[in-house]
Structures are given as C-alpha cells and as structure tokens.
Design a protein around this motif. Sequence first.
Motif, PDB file in Angstrom:
ATOM      1  N   UNK A   1       8.004 -22.736 -28.389  1.00 30.24           N
ATOM      2  CA  UNK A   1       9.245 -22.186 -27.893  1.00 30.24           C
ATOM      3  C   UNK A   1      10.319 -22.273 -28.954  1.00 30.24           C
ATOM      4  N   UNK A   2      11.158 -21.274 -28.981  1.00 35.00           N
ATOM      5  CA  UNK A   2      12.331 -21.282 -29.836  1.00 35.00           C
ATOM      6  C   UNK A   2      13.555 -21.690 -29.032  1.00 35.00           C
ATOM      7  N   UNK A   3      14.334 -22.573 -29.617  1.00 38.73           N
ATOM      8  CA  UNK A   3      15.596 -22.980 -29.022  1.00 38.73           C
ATOM      9  C   UNK A   3      16.557 -23.289 -30.160  1.00 38.73           C
ATOM     10  N   UNK A   4      17.646 -22.543 -30.215  1.00 41.78           N
ATOM     11  CA  UNK A   4      18.540 -22.671 -31.347  1.00 41.78           C
ATOM     12  C   UNK A   4      17.833 -22.244 -32.614  1.00 41.78           C
ATOM     13  N   UNK A   5      17.839 -23.128 -33.602  1.00 41.53           N
ATOM     14  CA  UNK A   5      17.174 -22.822 -34.868  1.00 41.53           C
ATOM     15  C   UNK A   5      15.819 -23.483 -34.992  1.00 41.53           C
ATOM     16  N   UNK A   6      15.388 -24.152 -33.931  1.00 46.29           N
ATOM     17  CA  UNK A   6      14.154 -24.897 -33.998  1.00 46.29           C
ATOM     18  C   UNK A   6      13.024 -24.292 -33.189  1.00 46.29           C
ATOM     19  N   UNK A   7      11.812 -24.739 -33.510  1.00 50.56           N
ATOM     20  CA  UNK A   7      10.613 -24.399 -32.762  1.00 50.56           C
ATOM     21  C   UNK A   7      10.035 -25.676 -32.177  1.00 50.56           C
ATOM     22  N   UNK A   8       9.641 -25.611 -30.919  1.00 53.02           N
ATOM     23  CA  UNK A   8       9.181 -26.794 -30.210  1.00 53.02           C
ATOM     24  C   UNK A   8       7.889 -26.491 -29.451  1.00 53.02           C
ATOM     25  N   UNK A   9       7.054 -27.500 -29.339  1.00 53.83           N
ATOM     26  CA  UNK A   9       5.762 -27.360 -28.680  1.00 53.83           C
ATOM     27  C   UNK A   9       5.700 -28.230 -27.436  1.00 53.83           C
ATOM     28  N   UNK A  10       5.137 -27.668 -26.366  1.00 50.88           N
ATOM     29  CA  UNK A  10       5.021 -28.386 -25.108  1.00 50.88           C
ATOM     30  C   UNK A  10       3.660 -28.115 -24.480  1.00 50.88           C
ATOM     31  N   UNK A  11       3.180 -29.122 -23.769  1.00 47.23           N
ATOM     32  CA  UNK A  11       1.940 -29.036 -23.013  1.00 47.23           C
ATOM     33  C   UNK A  11       2.222 -29.119 -21.523  1.00 47.23           C
ATOM     34  N   UNK A  12       1.431 -28.406 -20.742  1.00 49.64           N
ATOM     35  CA  UNK A  12       1.445 -28.585 -19.308  1.00 49.64           C
ATOM     36  C   UNK A  12       0.608 -29.780 -18.912  1.00 49.64           C
ATOM     37  N   UNK A  13       0.610 -30.090 -17.632  1.00 50.68           N
ATOM     38  CA  UNK A  13      -0.089 -31.274 -17.150  1.00 50.68           C
ATOM     39  C   UNK A  13      -1.574 -31.035 -16.922  1.00 50.68           C
ATOM     40  N   UNK A  14      -1.984 -29.794 -16.867  1.00 49.52           N
ATOM     41  CA  UNK A  14      -3.374 -29.450 -16.660  1.00 49.52           C
ATOM     42  C   UNK A  14      -3.693 -29.131 -15.217  1.00 49.52           C
ATOM     43  N   UNK A  15      -4.685 -28.290 -15.033  1.00 45.39           N
ATOM     44  CA  UNK A  15      -5.176 -27.957 -13.710  1.00 45.39           C
ATOM     45  C   UNK A  15      -6.700 -27.948 -13.742  1.00 45.39           C
ATOM     46  N   UNK A  16      -7.306 -28.535 -12.734  1.00 48.35           N
ATOM     47  CA  UNK A  16      -8.757 -28.704 -12.699  1.00 48.35           C
ATOM     48  C   UNK A  16      -9.444 -27.443 -12.211  1.00 48.35           C
ATOM     49  N   UNK A  17     -10.466 -27.042 -12.937  1.00 47.01           N
ATOM     50  CA  UNK A  17     -11.326 -25.934 -12.539  1.00 47.01           C
ATOM     51  C   UNK A  17     -12.748 -26.455 -12.424  1.00 47.01           C
TER      52      UNK A  17
END
Length: 119
Positions: free
Chosen positions: A99-115
Amino acid sequence: QVQLVESGGGLVQPGGSLRLSCVASGRFSSINVMGWYRSTQGKERELVAVIFSGGSTNYADSVKGRFTISRDNAKSTVYLQMNSLKPEDTAVYYCKGEFKYGIGNYHYWGQGTQVNVSS
C-alpha cells in the motif's frame, strides 16, 4: 495503518468452488500489488496468485487454469475465485498487499482463512 480481512473460506468437496475475499481498510492512498498465499502445517507460505495495479496477474503452476484473482479498486477488495478444488488445495489462505501512504510503501498481511477440500 491498514487492516486486511479475509473471508469466504470453509469446507468444500473436491471439484467444488469457493470465492475468497480480502477487504482493505485504514489509511492508504492506493494499492500497488495484492496477492494470495497459502500455507499448510509445517510448510512455508507459498504464493498462489498476484495481481498488479495495472491488472496483470500471475499464478502458481499448481492453480493455473483453476483459480482467478481479481480486484475491485472502488471497494479496496481483492478476490480469489477457486474452481475445481482439489484436496491438495487445503490450506490457510492469506492476503498480502503493498500500500502507498504519503511517500511510503507499506506491506500488510491478513489473518488468514481456512480452506478445507475433502470428501
């Protein structure tokens, strides 16, 4: 700060279908790349599919032709349509985004979902 929430997992029989969703919320100006990863117990997370801001996609060989990744920018949501599911697809599926926010790039993970794919 960004939150990613996955949904759509569950138990299906071989040959069935599921559609996973990942909704992003929080503070960001745009989403560069989003991807789906999966992990089984005792194994590292592997990349399943990615979609870039321009709409191009890449898939793992094991899911090519069966899975489709897409995104709805207006809803800040990425989807994974999974068809012709196999028992080997059983895993926890995680959403990840840059994700871009301001002048930076940031990485995020979701919590996961079971299949679970089982008869």
